[in-house]
Write an enzyme that holds these catalytic residues in place. Structure first.
Site, PDB file in Angstrom:
ATOM      1  N   TYR A 125      -7.431 -16.872 -10.277  1.00 29.44           N
ATOM      2  CA  TYR A 125      -6.757 -17.250 -11.802  1.00 29.44           C
ATOM      3  C   TYR A 125      -7.097 -18.724 -11.843  1.00 29.44           C
ATOM      4  CZ  TYR A 125      -3.270 -13.777 -11.271  1.00 29.44           C
ATOM      5  OH  TYR A 125      -2.473 -12.661 -11.741  1.00 29.44           O
ATOM      6  N   LYS A 177      -5.850 -10.723   2.543  1.00 27.66           N
ATOM      7  CA  LYS A 177      -6.915  -9.716   2.204  1.00 27.66           C
ATOM      8  C   LYS A 177      -8.126  -9.866   2.939  1.00 27.66           C
ATOM      9  CE  LYS A 177      -8.137  -5.021   1.062  1.00 27.66           C
ATOM     10  NZ  LYS A 177      -7.026  -4.398   1.582  1.00 27.66           N
ATOM     11  N   ASP A 212      -2.512  -4.936   1.646  1.00 32.20           N
ATOM     12  CA  ASP A 212      -2.352  -3.352   0.867  1.00 32.20           C
ATOM     13  C   ASP A 212      -0.771  -2.962   1.459  1.00 32.20           C
ATOM     14  OD1 ASP A 212      -4.201  -4.245   1.831  1.00 32.20           O
ATOM     15  OD2 ASP A 212      -5.227  -2.156   2.113  1.00 32.20           O
ATOM     16  N   ASP A 236       1.385 -13.214  -7.172  1.00 28.28           N
ATOM     17  CA  ASP A 236       1.692 -12.738  -8.985  1.00 28.28           C
ATOM     18  C   ASP A 236       2.176 -11.247  -8.562  1.00 28.28           C
ATOM     19  OD1 ASP A 236       2.404 -13.072 -11.107  1.00 28.28           O
ATOM     20  OD2 ASP A 236       0.482 -12.796 -12.964  1.00 28.28           O
TER      21      ASP A 236
END
Ligand code: NAI
Length: 343
Positions: A125, A177, A212, A236
């Site tokens: 971001y 991740k 995930d 987010d």
């Protein structure tokens, strides 16, 4: 009589002024000791000062270090950056705290009590994006750079771990991740494990999960989680997901916390489709106000506010339209105020 606490108040756009007035009425009923400095931002800032984040508003928060804000619209066109992002950067509000707790039972999931702690300043971001033109196509290639630092990761993880200890939480899950983004999110994971082993081992259970799998597990069995801590983009997405588990954005508060300032808000936006109709649900902003009371060590008032919300929604069954009720914002507020004056 508590000591007076100066705080900045930004009514915001759309339904902002309606839910802020409702929240002020409830805080008044609680005799919360805030002394409000009213400022503008968003479309209101553009109208008043030609800037969605006027200098007077920034100056006020620099002074009070505490703000309650309604939703802000970012004007489209004109090259304006999101006022919310600018506020986070300006005051280095590195931790975004988003609790999701079932208040109205009978939804798809009952008895949810989760907290997402999201890193608010780094990751994907930071806005380092560009295109590479090839063969006359100006957008042939798009590139984005994510930046996570060990120092930024550590302060956020430390905030989450301290929060878990103070609140007596049983488990913290680091969401990452690192199997694919080995450096960007691997650094976050590695820093979290190292910090836990060094300082927090035994105080709560630490778990790690890939983003995930986390999304899937949250909708199959959300009760296996307690506090989730993660990087900016994943946080987010997950914080909206957990808001959905407890009835949607109308019930979701958020706190943006930094070393020198804290800003409390509803997670939802300005709801332009219902603005001015007097039907908005102020619950999310009220829950944000309860977090603000906790932050100011006024935990007893925060508990009274949360209990009044529970009782109004579940015993009195006074609810706004988004929760299937018929109450206007004003009628819902009145019911809350009357609950508080009897508590
Ligand atoms: P939104 O959250 O404003 O609205 C989505 C849907 O939820 C609408 O149907 C709305 O009526 C409903 N809704 C939202 N809050 C509600 C409440 N308290 N009571 C009853 N119904 C409610 O999202 P949208 O439409 O995508 O965004 C509108 C504007 O808000 C945009 O300009 C966006 O940039 C801004 N925004 C600002 C945020 C902030 O200041 N923190 C956060 C999200 C969006």
């Amino acid at each position: 009589m508590s000591t007076l606490i100066p705080a900045t108040l930004i009514a915001g756009d759309g339904i902002g002024p309606e839910i802020v007035e409702a929240t002020l009425a409830v805080l008044d009923a609680l005799k919360a000791p805030f002394v409000w400095d009213r400022q503008v931002a968003g479309l209101g800032g553009v109208a008043a000062a030609g800037d969605p984040l006027p200098e007077a508003t920034l100056e006020s928060i620099r002074r009070t270090r505490l703000a309650l804000k309604g939703p802000l619209e970012t004007p489209s066109g004109g090259g304006y950056r999101s006022s919310n992002v600018r506020l986070r950067e300006e005051f280095q509000l590195y931790a975004n705290l988003r609790p999701a707790r079932t208040i109205v039972p009978g939804g798809r999931f009952d008895k949810i009590d989760l907290v997402v702690v999201r890193e608010n300043l780094e990751g994907l971001y930071i806005g380092h994006e560009h295109y590479v033109p090839i063969d006359g196509d100006p957008h042939a290639v798009a590139m984005a750079t994510g930046i996570n630092t060990r120092q930024g990761s550590r302060r956020l993880l430390e905030y989450a771990f301290e929060f878990a200890v103070k609140q007596g939480r049983k488990k913290v899950t680091i969401v990452h991740k690192a199997n694919i983004m080995k450096a960007l999110t691997g650094l976050f994971l590695e820093t979290g494990i190292e910090l836990y082993e060094r300082k927090y081992k035994g105080l709560f259970e630490l778990d790690t999960v890939i983003i995930d799998a986390c999304a899937m597990k949250l909708v199959i069995n959300p009760w296996q989680f307690d506090v989730l801590v993660t990087t900016n983009l994943f946080g987010d997405i997950l914080s909206d997901l957990v808001a959905g588990l407890v009835g949607g954005l109308g019930m979701a508060p958020g706190a943006n916390i930094g070393a020198d300032a804290a800003i409390f808000e509803a997670v939802h936006g300005s709801a332009p489709d219902i603005a001015g109709k007097g039907i908005a649900n102020p619950t999310a902003l009220l829950l944000a106000a309860a977090m603000m009371l906790d932050h100011c060590r006024l935990g007893e008032m925060a508990t009274r506010l949360r209990r009044a919300l529970d009782d109004t929604l579940n015993i009195d069954k006074v609810r706004t339209g988004d929760l299937g009720g018929k109450a206007s914002t004003a009628a819902f507020t009145q019911a809350l105020v009357s609950r508080i004056s009897r508590s």
